[in-house]
Enzyme design. Structure first.
Site, PDB file in Angstrom:
ATOM      1  N   SER A 225       0.829  -1.206   0.000  1.00 37.63           N
ATOM      2  CA  SER A 225       0.000   0.000   0.000  1.00 37.63           C
ATOM      3  C   SER A 225       0.866   1.260   0.000  1.00 37.63           C
ATOM      4  O   SER A 225       2.015   1.252   0.462  1.00 37.63           O
ATOM      5  CB  SER A 225      -0.905   0.036   1.230  1.00 37.63           C
ATOM      6  OG  SER A 225      -1.747  -1.094   1.267  1.00 37.63           O
TER       7      SER A 225
HETATM    8  N1  SAH Z   1      -0.967  -4.916   4.248  1.00 39.19           N
HETATM    9  C1  SAH Z   1      -0.285  -5.199   2.995  1.00 39.19           C
HETATM   10  C2  SAH Z   1      -1.123  -4.778   1.806  1.00 39.19           C
HETATM   11  C3  SAH Z   1      -1.247  -5.899   0.845  1.00 39.19           C
HETATM   12  S1  SAH Z   1      -2.465  -5.710  -0.425  1.00 39.19           S
HETATM   13  C4  SAH Z   1       1.095  -4.574   2.963  1.00 39.19           C
HETATM   14  O1  SAH Z   1       1.423  -3.784   3.860  1.00 39.19           O
HETATM   15  O2  SAH Z   1       1.875  -4.889   2.062  1.00 39.19           O
HETATM   16  C5  SAH Z   1      -3.807  -6.684   0.229  1.00 39.19           C
HETATM   17  C6  SAH Z   1      -3.513  -8.114   0.571  1.00 39.19           C
HETATM   18  O3  SAH Z   1      -4.754  -8.723   0.938  1.00 39.19           O
HETATM   19  C7  SAH Z   1      -2.962  -8.959  -0.592  1.00 39.19           C
HETATM   20  O4  SAH Z   1      -1.756  -9.532  -0.201  1.00 39.19           O
HETATM   21  C8  SAH Z   1      -4.048 -10.008  -0.824  1.00 39.19           C
HETATM   22  O5  SAH Z   1      -3.548 -11.274  -1.229  1.00 39.19           O
HETATM   23  C9  SAH Z   1      -4.708 -10.073   0.545  1.00 39.19           C
HETATM   24  N2  SAH Z   1      -6.072 -10.614   0.536  1.00 39.19           N
HETATM   25  C10 SAH Z   1      -7.045 -10.475  -0.392  1.00 39.19           C
HETATM   26  N3  SAH Z   1      -8.165 -11.133  -0.032  1.00 39.19           N
HETATM   27  C11 SAH Z   1      -7.894 -11.718   1.172  1.00 39.19           C
HETATM   28  C12 SAH Z   1      -8.651 -12.545   2.076  1.00 39.19           C
HETATM   29  N4  SAH Z   1      -9.911 -12.922   1.826  1.00 39.19           N
HETATM   30  N5  SAH Z   1      -8.045 -12.962   3.211  1.00 39.19           N
HETATM   31  C13 SAH Z   1      -6.770 -12.604   3.507  1.00 39.19           C
HETATM   32  N6  SAH Z   1      -6.000 -11.839   2.705  1.00 39.19           N
HETATM   33  C14 SAH Z   1      -6.551 -11.390   1.544  1.00 39.19           C
END
Ligand code: SAH
Length: 213
Positions: free
Chosen positions: A64
């Site tokens: 993000s």
């Molecule tokens: N907090 C992360 C942001 C990653 S983007 C960071 O600091 O890098 C969002 C993430 O949510 C992705 O890695 C994606 O695979 C995950 N995601 C999407 N749907 C999900 C679900 N149902 N359960 C858990 N994770 C999920």
């Protein structure tokens, strides 16, 4: 890969940018000022690590934008010792911020590749979560509930009921809600069935996907 004075200088600039965009929580700014974001990214994006932008990580996901991480972290109002559930571990950057805020972090990721990579990487650079879980964030983490704070870092088409019910009374849930674009939404649990809702502007996240396995 090292953390150098150059990286520290770039981080100080990033912190100044976030402050100019309205982030005021000093613990959040301090955390962002100390976490080597370049280590969380693929090598092809290293030059951009301290720009206030989102970037691709593995499995077609993104780390993000720092402003978004700061905004969500500030809204969450973490107190040291809080039990915090994160949905969407991704690169682990947001989890590292939560660790530095003194949270006991539980974080769920549905992409196996990212789960494996981040589970190894985070402790290696000194950020120790209580638990990293491979699973579906829509269900929350019933065996560890209730939580003081819950943060969702993917765009949720709706607010999953289990996340509401796994929040302590007095607890805060920060979740971007919407399909294409999302409205950052804060729920404060006031009682067993009573939630206060605040909407705090538009953001754009990768989608929170339902488990297809
Ligand atoms: N907090 C992360 C942001 C990653 S983007 C960071 O600091 O890098 C969002 C993430 O949510 C992705 O890695 C994606 O695979 C995950 N995601 C999407 N749907 C999900 C679900 N149902 N359960 C858990 N994770 C999920």
């Amino acid at each position: 890969m090292k953390d150098t004075f150059k990286h520290k200088g770039l981080r100080n600039k990033l912190v100044a940018t976030l402050a100019s965009k309205g982030i005021t929580n000093s613990a959040v700014l301090k955390a962002i000022g100390s976490i080597p974001r370049h280590l969380f990214m693929d090598s092809s994006f290293l030059d951009h690590a301290y720009q206030d932008k989102a970037f691709p990580i593995a499995a077609s996901q993104t780390i993000s934008q720092p402003y978004t991480v700061a905004f969500q972290s500030e809204l969450l109002e973490v107190n040291p010792g809080n039990k915090v559930l994160e949905i969407g571990t991704g690169s682990g950057y947001q989890a590292a911020v939560l660790c530095l805020l003194g949270a006991h972090v539980y974080s769920i990721e549905r992409q196996l590749e990212l789960f494996k990579k981040t589970s190894k990487f985070l402790p290696k650079i000194g950020y120790v979560c209580k638990r990293l879980i491979f699973g579906d964030g829509y269900k929350g983490l019933p065996d560890e509930a209730p939580f003081d704070r819950i943060i969702v870092t993917a765009g949720a088409p709706f607010v999953p009921k289990p996340l509401m019910s796994q929040l302590k009374i007095g607890g805060r849930l920060v979740i971007p809600v919407g399909d294409e674009d999302q409205i950052m939404t804060l729920y404060v649990r006031k009682g067993a069935k009573e939630f206060e809702k605040h909407e705090l502007g538009n953001f754009k996240f990768v989608p929170l996907l339902e488990n297809k396995s």
